[in-house]
Design a protein around this motif. Structure first.
Motif, PDB file in Angstrom:
ATOM      1  N   TRP A   8     -14.434  28.031 -53.829  1.00 50.74           N
ATOM      2  CA  TRP A   8     -15.485  28.985 -54.054  1.00 50.74           C
ATOM      3  C   TRP A   8     -14.882  30.187 -54.650  1.00 50.74           C
ATOM      4  CZ3 TRP A   8     -18.400  27.087 -49.341  1.00 50.74           C
ATOM      5  CH2 TRP A   8     -19.498  26.466 -49.714  1.00 50.74           C
ATOM      6  N   GLN A  40     -14.004  30.110 -58.221  1.00 49.81           N
ATOM      7  CA  GLN A  40     -15.260  30.209 -58.992  1.00 49.81           C
ATOM      8  C   GLN A  40     -15.684  31.573 -59.226  1.00 49.81           C
ATOM      9  OE1 GLN A  40     -17.667  26.922 -56.993  1.00 49.81           O
ATOM     10  NE2 GLN A  40     -18.099  26.572 -59.045  1.00 49.81           N
ATOM     11  N   ALA A  41     -15.825  32.375 -58.133  1.00 48.98           N
ATOM     12  CA  ALA A  41     -16.301  33.792 -58.263  1.00 48.98           C
ATOM     13  C   ALA A  41     -15.287  34.653 -59.112  1.00 48.98           C
ATOM     14  CB  ALA A  41     -16.400  34.314 -56.842  1.00 48.98           C
ATOM     15  N   TRP A  60     -26.546  42.236 -60.429  1.00 47.68           N
ATOM     16  CA  TRP A  60     -25.331  41.682 -59.562  1.00 47.68           C
ATOM     17  C   TRP A  60     -25.702  41.440 -58.096  1.00 47.68           C
ATOM     18  CZ3 TRP A  60     -21.646  42.228 -55.674  1.00 47.68           C
ATOM     19  CH2 TRP A  60     -20.766  41.145 -55.680  1.00 47.68           C
ATOM     20  N   LEU A  96     -26.182  38.373 -55.611  1.00 48.18           N
ATOM     21  CA  LEU A  96     -25.712  38.201 -54.327  1.00 48.18           C
ATOM     22  C   LEU A  96     -26.515  37.779 -53.332  1.00 48.18           C
ATOM     23  CD1 LEU A  96     -22.801  38.675 -52.934  1.00 48.18           C
ATOM     24  CD2 LEU A  96     -23.686  41.187 -52.574  1.00 48.18           C
ATOM     25  N   ALA A 131     -21.192  34.944 -60.684  1.00 47.87           N
ATOM     26  CA  ALA A 131     -20.096  34.975 -59.436  1.00 47.87           C
ATOM     27  C   ALA A 131     -20.615  35.408 -58.664  1.00 47.87           C
ATOM     28  CB  ALA A 131     -19.025  35.918 -60.100  1.00 47.87           C
ATOM     29  N   GLY A 132     -21.989  36.385 -58.693  1.00 51.23           N
ATOM     30  CA  GLY A 132     -22.678  37.155 -57.677  1.00 51.23           C
ATOM     31  C   GLY A 132     -23.125  36.002 -56.728  1.00 51.23           C
ATOM     32  N   ILE A 181     -22.424  32.748 -56.381  1.00 51.92           N
ATOM     33  CA  ILE A 181     -21.479  32.118 -55.679  1.00 51.92           C
ATOM     34  C   ILE A 181     -20.661  32.951 -54.495  1.00 51.92           C
ATOM     35  CG2 ILE A 181     -19.199  31.097 -55.730  1.00 51.92           C
ATOM     36  CD1 ILE A 181     -19.744  30.543 -59.023  1.00 51.92           C
ATOM     37  N   ILE A 182     -20.519  34.338 -54.713  1.00 46.35           N
ATOM     38  CA  ILE A 182     -19.971  35.217 -53.647  1.00 46.35           C
ATOM     39  C   ILE A 182     -21.102  35.228 -52.530  1.00 46.35           C
ATOM     40  CG2 ILE A 182     -19.310  37.380 -52.771  1.00 46.35           C
ATOM     41  CD1 ILE A 182     -18.197  37.590 -55.841  1.00 46.35           C
ATOM     42  N   CYS A 234     -20.922  31.923 -50.556  1.00 44.86           N
ATOM     43  CA  CYS A 234     -19.496  31.908 -49.739  1.00 44.86           C
ATOM     44  C   CYS A 234     -19.578  32.852 -48.523  1.00 44.86           C
ATOM     45  CB  CYS A 234     -18.446  32.323 -50.516  1.00 44.86           C
ATOM     46  SG  CYS A 234     -16.819  32.244 -50.006  1.00 44.86           S
TER      47      CYS A 234
END
Length: 470
Positions: free
Chosen positions: A63, A66-67, A271, A275, A395-396, A398-399, A402
């Motif tokens: 993860w 990916q981010a 973003w 998130l 990416a936001g 995914i983070i 995570c």
């Protein structure tokens, strides 16, 4: 009246599909599946071979990869063109996935497995973000092509935006482009519908991926989920890379691509919204899993979560089909407020029926929210760095997932499933406050002239390279 509205809705869907045919959405869906298959595939394989402790660490590294890798891959695609970047990334990613499987099966140290998992995440070809960039280029070509009117008027709560002209896709040049592009919605509306469809495809892939991974693992082998991801990446990822619609390198006007600023207050806000969506997802997912385990049927978690896939997909398709009546900033605020309210009943559920109803209800607001987030990202990001911007927003998400997985798992283990649901309930009001305070027209208006670049078609880019070499 109803018949007229129905025809108008289907005309909008046909207009989007007619730009590049049915093949592009189908291919992009298949090429996205590795990103959804790999995390759960890694968890399932490591849990079977080495236990849940190592599985969590290695999947967390994937993860993280990916981010971290999303924005750099998008930047390379902007500067070098989609075709070579996605092609190389797909093949490298498939190879690294196979290496990860081999490292687990032969019992290499945890550090080696973690590094390979990080590389697996970092080399993901970012099909979702780059697919949105591709649709943006294609629909802009429709608006600016021969015989077409110019850019649509500005949004209701923002000033007029400078719209970049974009070159058509390979194989569609000049009058030929005008003859094949569908009539119907104008360029701005068509871009919104195309991004709505693509975001819906993204959601479907992330809902289908885990279920598919679990199915093939049960039917075949613990490594089957990861190996399926490698095959899909090597085949469908490559086909997506070489598809005729792949944009070439960005061609900038007054400002070089490397000098075009990417980060803006508006993009930071988006973003944060991505998130928050990831945290809401992650907390709800962990809570559903803990509830299913507590009720003695862990396998039901996938069916409960599938309710969100159905309602979110339907909401996304409706958003794609119907004409846009409100600006994206307004739609984003409405969507996140609705989602915040729909999440609140989660801690009160105590069975599969209640959980299924609440999770399905949340899905109604998920697709409209993400469609607005990525649509606004397309509006405010410079075309010279569009792929990087979309990768950053991805990416936001995914983070957020995570972070939620790291926090909600221990909460559920220590205090029960309601504690994990509480994380989603807490993230909703925070995201809601950010949207109501900051998602306003002043940060989502036009870009300065010259701050945009044009991604040319592959054929045109090849002609430019040939001309320079001659």
């Amino acid at each position: 009246m109803k018949a007229t509205r129905s025809r108008s809705a289907w005309a909008g869907v046909r207009a989007v599909v007619g730009i590049a045919g049915v093949g592009l959405p189908v291919l992009s869906f298949l090429a996205r599946l590795p990103a959804a298959l790999c995390p759960i595939g890694t968890l399932l394989l490591l849990t079977e071979v080495d236990g849940i402790g190592r599985a969590g660490v290695v999947a967390g590294m994937l993860w993280l990869g990916q981010a971290v890798g999303g924005a750099p891959v998008g930047r390379l695609a902007d500067r070098r063109g989609h075709r070579p970047v996605i092609l190389v990334a797909s093949l490298v990613n498939a190879g690294v996935i196979v290496a990860l499987v081999g490292a687990v099966l032969v019992g290499l140290p945890a550090a080696v497995q973690a590094v390979l998992a990080g590389l697996t995440g970092a080399t993901m070809p970012q099909v979702g973000p780059l697919s949105r960039t591709r649709w943006s280029v294609l629909t802009a070509s429709r608006a600016e092509g021969p015989g077409r009117r110019g850019p649509a008027s500005a949004p209701a709560d923002g000033p007029e935006r400078h719209e970049p002209a974009s070159a058509p896709a390979e194989g569609f040049d000049g009058p030929e482009l005008a003859s094949v592009l569908p009539t119907g919605p104008d360029g701005k509306e068509l871009t919104g519908r195309a991004l709505s469809l693509d975001t819906t495809i993204d959601e479907i892939s992330f809902m289908v991926g885990p279920a598919l991974a679990a199915t093939v693992v049960v039917l075949c082998h613990p490594a089957a989920g990861l190996l399926l991801a490698a095959v899909l990446g090597a085949v469908c990822g490559v086909l997506f890379a070489v598809h005729p619609t792949a944009p070439g390198p960005v061609r900038t006007g007054r400002v070089a691509a490397a000098g075009v600023p990417l980060v803006s207050p508006g993009l930071i806000v988006l973003w944060v919204m991505a998130l928050g969506q990831g945290v809401i997802w992650g907390g709800a997912n962990a809570g559903v899993s803990a509830l299913s385990k507590e009720l003695g049927d862990a396998g039901m978690a996938g069916f409960v979560w599938g309710g969100m896939a159905v309602t979110s997909t339907l909401a996304g398709l409706v958003t794609t089909a119907l004409p846009v009546k409100r600006d994206l900033t307004v739609r984003l605020r409405w969507a996140i407020v609705a989602q915040t309210l729909l999440v609140l009943p989660l801690p009160a559920v105590d069975g599969f029926v209640g959980a299924s109803l609440v999770i399905a209800g949340i899905g109604v607001a998920v697709a409209p929210h993400l469609i607005a987030v990525f649509g606004l990202g397309e509006r405010i990001a410079p075309a010279a760095r569009m792929g990087e911007a979309m990768g950053l927003l991805g990416a936001g998400l995914i983070i957020g997932q995570c972070v939620a997985a790291v926090v909600a798992g221990p909460l559920a283990e220590a205090y029960g499933y309601r504690a994990a649901f509480g994380l989603s309930c807490g993230a909703g009001p925070v995201a809601c406050a950010v949207a109501l305070l900051f998602v306003r027209g002043r940060w989502f208006g036009p870009l300065p002239a010259g701050a945009v670049g044009v991604p040319p078609a592959p054929v045109e880019a090849e002609r430019e390279r040939t001309g320079r070499s001659s």
